[in-house]
Enzyme design. Sequence first.
Site, PDB file in Angstrom:
ATOM      1  N   SER A 102       0.828  -1.216   0.000  1.00 41.24           N
ATOM      2  CA  SER A 102       0.000   0.000   0.000  1.00 41.24           C
ATOM      3  C   SER A 102       0.857   1.259   0.000  1.00 41.24           C
ATOM      4  CB  SER A 102      -0.891  -0.002   1.249  1.00 41.24           C
ATOM      5  OG  SER A 102      -1.509   1.259   1.427  1.00 41.24           O
TER       6      SER A 102
ATOM      7  N   TYR B  47      -2.187   5.478  -4.472  1.00 38.58           N
ATOM      8  CA  TYR B  47      -3.253   6.479  -4.397  1.00 38.58           C
ATOM      9  C   TYR B  47      -2.697   7.730  -5.050  1.00 38.58           C
ATOM     10  CZ  TYR B  47      -6.338   3.895  -1.246  1.00 38.58           C
ATOM     11  OH  TYR B  47      -7.195   2.983  -0.708  1.00 38.58           O
TER      12      TYR B  47
ATOM     13  N   LYS C 180      -7.142  -0.872 -10.234  1.00 39.12           N
ATOM     14  CA  LYS C 180      -7.840  -1.638  -9.183  1.00 39.12           C
ATOM     15  C   LYS C 180      -9.127  -0.935  -8.768  1.00 39.12           C
ATOM     16  CE  LYS C 180      -7.190  -3.275  -4.392  1.00 39.12           C
ATOM     17  NZ  LYS C 180      -7.833  -2.341  -3.448  1.00 39.12           N
TER      18      LYS C 180
ATOM     19  N   SER D 100     -12.555  -5.289  -8.155  1.00 37.41           N
ATOM     20  CA  SER D 100     -12.504  -5.092  -6.704  1.00 37.41           C
ATOM     21  C   SER D 100     -13.557  -4.086  -6.300  1.00 37.41           C
ATOM     22  CB  SER D 100     -11.115  -4.553  -6.314  1.00 37.41           C
ATOM     23  OG  SER D 100     -11.071  -4.208  -4.939  1.00 37.41           O
TER      24      SER D 100
ATOM     25  N   HIS E  57     -13.042  -2.976  -3.158  1.00 38.32           N
ATOM     26  CA  HIS E  57     -12.262  -2.498  -2.012  1.00 38.32           C
ATOM     27  C   HIS E  57     -12.705  -3.220  -0.729  1.00 38.32           C
ATOM     28  CE1 HIS E  57      -9.595   1.191  -1.321  1.00 38.32           C
ATOM     29  NE2 HIS E  57      -9.654   0.678  -0.122  1.00 38.32           N
TER      30      HIS E  57
ATOM     31  N   ASP F  84     -10.353  -9.339  -6.256  1.00 39.65           N
ATOM     32  CA  ASP F  84     -10.292  -9.493  -4.801  1.00 39.65           C
ATOM     33  C   ASP F  84     -11.652  -9.238  -4.189  1.00 39.65           C
ATOM     34  OD1 ASP F  84     -10.663  -6.746  -4.174  1.00 39.65           O
ATOM     35  OD2 ASP F  84      -8.512  -6.386  -3.944  1.00 39.65           O
TER      36      ASP F  84
ATOM     37  N   GLY G  83     -13.465 -11.159  -0.558  1.00 34.34           N
ATOM     38  CA  GLY G  83     -14.142 -12.360  -0.071  1.00 34.34           C
ATOM     39  C   GLY G  83     -13.458 -13.673  -0.381  1.00 34.34           C
TER      40      GLY G  83
END
Length: 354
Positions: A104, A127, A220, A242, A244, A275, A277
Amino acid sequence: MPTALAYQAAAHEVMDRHLWDFVEGGAGDERAVLANVHAFDAVRLRPRVLTGCGEPSTKTRILGRHWRTPIAVAPMAYHTAFDDGGEVSTASGADRAGCPLVVSTFAGRRFADIAAATTIAPWLQLYCFKDRSVTRHVIETAEAAGFEVLVLTVDTPRLGRRLRDERNGFRLPDGVLPANLPPGDFSSPSEHSRTAFDPGLDWTVLDWLRSITALPVLVKGVLAAEDAELAIKAGAAGVIVSNHGGRQLDRAPATLDVLAEIAAAVDGRCPVLLDGGVRRGSDVLAAAALGADAVLIGRPVLHALAAEGSEGVARLLVAVAEELADTMVLTGTASLSDARPELVIGRRQPTVEL
Ligand SMILES: Cc1cc2nc3c(=O)[nH]c(=O)nc-3n(C[C@H](O)[C@H](O)[C@H](O)COP(=O)(O)O)c2cc1C
Ligand SMILES: CCCCC(=O)C(=O)O
């Protein structure tokens, strides 16, 4: 065999309550958090028998690299809140399981130290800040540390409204700070995101990224076939389906429910990852059958890290990978490319034709 559920229970025992809520929680009524897990729960696999497939291969190739198993660690902020070694511990645990780590922007350890802890080049989750010079600095630091891929998160013009954190007045634990960003006030993630994140991004951000780095960029947070198409047009090297982990849009669809639509639109032009779960090896096979080239695992990795440090991360990921191989044998699936939609019962077909 250590399961994601067992690590969740173990982490619950040892974690601070507010930190627990920060990790487990999602936006609003947490519909999307639950939807991800329920979509996998609803999957039934359609086994084929007498296929002669006793030794399946879980190998895959993503962006020119060989992966032992189609599993990576999802980018999550501040691993130092869960283990003193932070991302360094996660990276070495993931390395032992043969899994890449997506680091990240808000990693608690320096990129160079994280890269030194693994034999698999890490990826950087990005980000894009209003202050592009900070964004550029983050990319350059990761590049210098040998990171190989950028993952641009596009579902977060600001953080979703996480009601557990609001109720708790959540603040990061003392000493938990981003190690690769200039000094600032990061104590409230939601407040920081409102001041620092660029809420007005559009697809031209990919042109800007390509003008400053040669690294491939994955996008993403894609949940619609139209956006997968636009991502490829804008030069993305891949898409990550995703929501998130349900932390952004409360009424986002379960990622598994939109995967087939997106894989059909992409039609092999770039890798599709997913992604949200993923908890079991059988979930990985279901995602592969519906078009994912690989999956990322989020919260269970933090649970394992909080409960057992680096060793926990390795044990969790190895267990999921072994379960994937078990499920392949039991369904007669010799390789990941043999995992086709027919393997999965009861999923909807693609709904959008482009
Ligand atoms: C505590 C936490 C922090 C996260 N931080 C980031 C982040 O910094 N960047 C990002 O793109 N996604 C972040 N995510 C989202 C994950 O990358 C991923 O999309 C999600 O957790 C996958 O769902 P899962 O937890 O159900 O496996 C975070 C998720 C959690 C739980
Ligand atoms: C400012 C930290 C952002 C972490 C994040 O993406 C999340 O909590 O989902």
